[in-house]
Design a protein around this motif. Structure first.
Motif, PDB file in Angstrom:
ATOM      1  N   THR A  24       0.843  -1.194   0.000  1.00 61.54           N
ATOM      2  CA  THR A  24       0.000   0.000   0.000  1.00 61.54           C
ATOM      3  C   THR A  24       0.876   1.240   0.000  1.00 61.54           C
ATOM      4  N   TYR A  25       0.414   2.253  -0.744  1.00 64.15           N
ATOM      5  CA  TYR A  25       1.009   3.591  -0.701  1.00 64.15           C
ATOM      6  C   TYR A  25      -0.096   4.506  -0.194  1.00 64.15           C
ATOM      7  N   GLY A  26      -0.040   4.876   1.065  1.00 62.11           N
ATOM      8  CA  GLY A  26      -1.143   5.650   1.634  1.00 62.11           C
ATOM      9  C   GLY A  26      -2.414   4.828   1.509  1.00 62.11           C
ATOM     10  N   ARG A  27      -3.397   5.343   0.770  1.00 60.79           N
ATOM     11  CA  ARG A  27      -4.641   4.597   0.636  1.00 60.79           C
ATOM     12  C   ARG A  27      -4.699   3.761  -0.636  1.00 60.79           C
ATOM     13  N   VAL A  28      -3.656   3.865  -1.478  1.00 60.53           N
ATOM     14  CA  VAL A  28      -3.630   3.087  -2.722  1.00 60.53           C
ATOM     15  C   VAL A  28      -3.110   1.676  -2.453  1.00 60.53           C
ATOM     16  N   HIS A  29      -3.881   0.664  -2.849  1.00 63.46           N
ATOM     17  CA  HIS A  29      -3.403  -0.715  -2.808  1.00 63.46           C
ATOM     18  C   HIS A  29      -2.741  -1.021  -4.151  1.00 63.46           C
ATOM     19  N   ALA A  30      -1.436  -0.794  -4.247  1.00 61.57           N
ATOM     20  CA  ALA A  30      -0.739  -1.099  -5.499  1.00 61.57           C
ATOM     21  C   ALA A  30      -0.776  -2.600  -5.737  1.00 61.57           C
ATOM     22  N   LEU A  31      -0.656  -3.395  -4.665  1.00 63.58           N
ATOM     23  CA  LEU A  31      -0.831  -4.855  -4.725  1.00 63.58           C
ATOM     24  C   LEU A  31      -1.774  -5.238  -3.605  1.00 63.58           C
ATOM     25  N   GLY A  48      -1.182  -6.550 -17.750  1.00 68.07           N
ATOM     26  CA  GLY A  48      -2.170  -5.641 -17.174  1.00 68.07           C
ATOM     27  C   GLY A  48      -1.997  -4.237 -17.714  1.00 68.07           C
ATOM     28  N   ALA A  49      -3.040  -3.433 -17.548  1.00 67.68           N
ATOM     29  CA  ALA A  49      -3.018  -2.051 -18.015  1.00 67.68           C
ATOM     30  C   ALA A  49      -2.031  -1.236 -17.177  1.00 67.68           C
ATOM     31  N   SER A  50      -1.745  -0.047 -17.624  1.00 70.47           N
ATOM     32  CA  SER A  50      -0.873   0.857 -16.892  1.00 70.47           C
ATOM     33  C   SER A  50      -1.481   1.159 -15.517  1.00 70.47           C
ATOM     34  N   GLY A  51      -0.658   1.102 -14.482  1.00 74.49           N
ATOM     35  CA  GLY A  51      -1.130   1.400 -13.134  1.00 74.49           C
ATOM     36  C   GLY A  51      -1.761   0.229 -12.409  1.00 74.49           C
ATOM     37  N   SER A  52      -1.711  -0.974 -13.019  1.00 78.75           N
ATOM     38  CA  SER A  52      -2.381  -2.130 -12.404  1.00 78.75           C
ATOM     39  C   SER A  52      -1.542  -2.798 -11.316  1.00 78.75           C
ATOM     40  N   GLY A  53      -0.249  -2.437 -11.225  1.00 79.97           N
ATOM     41  CA  GLY A  53       0.579  -2.970 -10.144  1.00 79.97           C
ATOM     42  C   GLY A  53       1.725  -3.868 -10.605  1.00 79.97           C
ATOM     43  N   LYS A  54       1.971  -3.945 -11.911  1.00 83.45           N
ATOM     44  CA  LYS A  54       2.976  -4.856 -12.463  1.00 83.45           C
ATOM     45  C   LYS A  54       4.380  -4.542 -11.961  1.00 83.45           C
ATOM     46  N   THR A  55       4.768  -3.260 -12.079  1.00 86.45           N
ATOM     47  CA  THR A  55       6.125  -2.880 -11.674  1.00 86.45           C
ATOM     48  C   THR A  55       6.308  -3.058 -10.172  1.00 86.45           C
ATOM     49  N   THR A  56       5.276  -2.708  -9.405  1.00 81.90           N
ATOM     50  CA  THR A  56       5.357  -2.880  -7.950  1.00 81.90           C
ATOM     51  C   THR A  56       5.637  -4.341  -7.601  1.00 81.90           C
ATOM     52  N   LEU A  57       4.965  -5.260  -8.284  1.00 81.40           N
ATOM     53  CA  LEU A  57       5.170  -6.687  -8.026  1.00 81.40           C
ATOM     54  C   LEU A  57       6.604  -7.098  -8.369  1.00 81.40           C
TER      55      LEU A  57
HETATM   56  P1  ADP Z   1       2.180  -0.645 -13.568  1.00 81.81           P
HETATM   57  O1  ADP Z   1       3.611  -1.046 -13.546  1.00 81.81           O
HETATM   58  O2  ADP Z   1       1.237  -1.790 -13.797  1.00 81.81           O
HETATM   59  O3  ADP Z   1       1.904   0.485 -14.520  1.00 81.81           O
HETATM   60  P2  ADP Z   1       2.719   0.306 -10.864  1.00 81.81           P
HETATM   61  O4  ADP Z   1       3.109  -0.917 -10.127  1.00 81.81           O
HETATM   62  O5  ADP Z   1       3.825   1.198 -11.304  1.00 81.81           O
HETATM   63  O6  ADP Z   1       1.785  -0.093 -12.101  1.00 81.81           O
HETATM   64  O7  ADP Z   1       1.719   1.156  -9.963  1.00 81.81           O
HETATM   65  C1  ADP Z   1       0.591   0.597  -9.333  1.00 81.81           C
HETATM   66  C2  ADP Z   1      -0.107   1.652  -8.497  1.00 81.81           C
HETATM   67  O8  ADP Z   1       0.697   2.039  -7.414  1.00 81.81           O
HETATM   68  C3  ADP Z   1      -0.420   2.928  -9.261  1.00 81.81           C
HETATM   69  O9  ADP Z   1      -1.649   3.431  -8.823  1.00 81.81           O
HETATM   70  C4  ADP Z   1       0.719   3.842  -8.867  1.00 81.81           C
HETATM   71  O10 ADP Z   1       0.331   5.185  -8.958  1.00 81.81           O
HETATM   72  C5  ADP Z   1       0.982   3.419  -7.445  1.00 81.81           C
HETATM   73  N1  ADP Z   1       2.394   3.604  -7.055  1.00 81.81           N
HETATM   74  C6  ADP Z   1       3.443   2.935  -7.562  1.00 81.81           C
HETATM   75  N2  ADP Z   1       4.595   3.318  -6.987  1.00 81.81           N
HETATM   76  C7  ADP Z   1       4.259   4.280  -6.083  1.00 81.81           C
HETATM   77  C8  ADP Z   1       5.008   5.089  -5.164  1.00 81.81           C
HETATM   78  N3  ADP Z   1       6.330   4.974  -5.024  1.00 81.81           N
HETATM   79  N4  ADP Z   1       4.305   5.964  -4.394  1.00 81.81           N
HETATM   80  C9  ADP Z   1       2.969   6.064  -4.491  1.00 81.81           C
HETATM   81  N5  ADP Z   1       2.216   5.349  -5.338  1.00 81.81           N
HETATM   82  C10 ADP Z   1       2.839   4.469  -6.128  1.00 81.81           C
END
Ligand code: ADP
Ligand code: MG
Length: 365
Positions: A24-31, A48-57
């Motif tokens: 989680t980033y604040g209230r965003v559940h990235a995963l 997945g689409a942009s912003g779906s959480g791929k890079t975070t994973l």
């Molecule tokens: P993808 O790679 O699928 O485009 P990301 O994993 O980059 O998606 O991001 C997933 C979600 O987490 C998005 O809503 C993004 O804005 C948020 N997010 C990613 N990294 C951060 C960060 N360092 N701080 C705050 N929010 C983040």
């Protein structure tokens, strides 16, 4: 054993087990409680689409992002909180991330120098890695003398030269133009076969995921919506979201009564294995699954649809015919060969009969 002693050398591949991973980033559940098992030597794409959480994973697997909860194991080893450099992972990014002031050989040698490998062994391994990515003889080139595809090959060579246990790639081909990109997809696939490395590949491009992967994990808003082989995702989408994301789908309402679904006034025949659920309200139609019926053709076992022919469009390798079903539901059929001639002869607005095999008749909520 390390990669590089011969082209045929394989390391012992390692499986990956991800359980309940949340970030989680604040209230965003990235995963949001993501679980995935990748077999030893398997090639899995995260689609997945942009912003779906791929890079975070991927960053959590590599150790650059600390998960809020959940666990990651490489084989029997728990690595959830382990530092990145202790994970023995090769990474390739979209933005090649090469050192512009070093030669090709300097870039590829970098991870070996970090690991304190001796000079002569470095030279030998760099040469082998460049050979593997088909860049023999490019060692002395400057990075800015390379094309996009060649740069991406250097990044790949750098990711495999030290004999990683796992290869992670984050949209590595996105910056390449279409032709080169499709060529690199096949090359990376072959490289994977040759090295047998457990690989996780991130992409937003479904064709890329289909071309390259043993299995695909489709991610939406930080959750996996379906994990399966390309054919499973395509032929047996678990939800409307998957059917819509993967390939082209039209959704036709079916009427539901006393345990059967009807299309028009006929009962809908489903594939023998498929079970019908009361919640199922839509028939999923893929343009390539519909067949144009000839005028006198009898109905047989197929599901029959009739609609009003609207338009025929040439798309190069095939044609797309647009048809309105009763109630104004728009669908499309992909046509080739003699089917095109039959439809071309039709007047706009005339009735077209179409057959859909029960095998392809899938209903979803
Ligand atoms: P993808 O790679 O699928 O485009 P990301 O994993 O980059 O998606 O991001 C997933 C979600 O987490 C998005 O809503 C993004 O804005 C948020 N997010 C990613 N990294 C951060 C960060 N360092 N701080 C705050 N929010 C983040
Ligand atoms: Mg990303």
């Amino acid at each position: 054993m390390t990669f590089g002693s011969s082209a045929a050398t394989r390391r012992q591949a390692i499986p990956i087990a991800i359980e309940g991973l949340t970030k989680t980033y604040g209230r965003v559940h990235a995963l949001d409680s993501v679980s995935l098992s990748v077999g030893a030597g398997e090639f899995v794409s995260i689609l997945g689409a942009s912003g779906s959480g791929k890079t975070t994973l991927l960053m959590a697997i590599a150790g650059f992002t600390r998960p809020s909860s959940g666990s990651i194991r490489f084989g029997a080893r728990h690595v959830t909180l382990l530092e990145p450099h202790k994970r023995n992972i090769g990474m390739v990014f979209q933005s090649y991330a090469l050192f512009p002031n070093m030669t090709v050989a300097g870039n590829v040698a970098y991870p070996l120098r970090l690991r304190g490998v001796g000079r002569s062994e470095i030279a030998e391994r760099v040469a082998k890695a460049l050979q593997t990515v088909r860049l023999e003889g490019f060692g002395d080139r400057a990075i800015d003398q390379l094309s996009g595809g060649q740069r991406q090959r250097v990044a790949l060579a750098r990711a495999i030269v030290f004999g990683p246990d796992i290869l992670l790639m984050d949209e590595p081909l996105s910056a390449l133009d279409k032709k080169l990109r499709e060529q690199m997809q096949i090359e990376v696939r072959h490289l994977h076969r040759e090295l047998g490395l457990t690989t996780i590949f991130v992409t937003h491009d479904q064709h890329e995921a289909f071309t390259m992967s043993d299995r695909i994990a489709l991610i939406d808003k930080g959750r996996f919506v379906q994990i399966g082989s390309p054919t499973e995702l395509y032929n047996a989408p678990a939800s409307r979201f998957v059917a819509d994301f993967v390939g082209q789908s039209y959704f036709v309402p079916v009427s539901v009564a006393s345990g059967t679904a009807s299309l028009g006034n006929r009962p809908l025949r489903l594939a023998r294995a498929a079970a019908y659920s009361v919640a199922d309200q839509f028939l999923v139609l893929r343009p390539e699954h519909l067949r144009v019926m000839s005028p006198g053709e009898s109905e047989g076992d197929d599901n029959i649809l009739a609609g009003r022919f609207k338009e025929l469009i040439f798309q190069g390798e095939s044609y797309l015919a647009f048809v309105d079903l009763p109630g104004g539901v728009p669908i499309a059929l992909r046509l080739s060969g003699h089917q095109v001639e039959a439809v071309r002869a039709l007047d706009i607005g005339s009735t077209l009969r179409m057959a859909l095999s029960p095998e392809y008749s899938l209903v979803l909520p």
